[in-house]
Design a protein around this motif. Sequence first.
Motif: not given
Length: 195
Positions: A65-92
């Motif tokens: 409703x107009x002016x109502x308080x509400x929430x978004x919950x369970x906000x979840x995500x996945x971050x992906x590093x490319x194979x190239x970025x992963x390889x750089x991190x592995x080398x370090x």
Amino acid sequence: MGHKARRLAILLGVPILATGLGAGLAQAVTTFHPGPAVGYSCAFPAVGTRPVTMSEGAAGPDSVSTGATFSLTGISGTVTFSAAVHSLLTSLGYDGVRGYGAIGITAVNATPTFSGTGTIPAAIWSPGGPATFGVTGASQGFIAGTTGPIVFSLATQFSLATEFHRTNGTWTAFGLTCTVRPAQERTFTPALPIG
């Protein structure tokens, strides 16, 4: 619940859950998510700024409703590093990550009221290929605006308090600050109607 929302967690497939949706809301729950994975540029330890992709979803009411308080919950995500970025991190000598934080959601026609921090469960990667980690369990509150839909989007920038795991078993604190790359579709669907 959509199949995209079900796979929004690092290596664990953590489901999107909805609780505490606030007052004055319909009982039904809707899952909100953007389209294909969104591209960001993130600063990494010792390797500079590198591209990553991420997906995210959240649960919320199917109308407010107009002016109502509400929430978004369970906000979840996945971050992906490319194979190239992963390889750089592995080398370090880096082979994993953990921490906490949230990948923010912005809204048109709603005012934010609070933002709850999520967690980054420890993820240890095997060498080779892309590497992923999840950000799970965050929440955000809003006050609905006037008539018309509320449209959610991924924030243009976010920061995570991360620690990178080294192959010698130690953890090194290094926060990730990420900024969206040009021409990314950050808008969530569906829009949330006010009525």
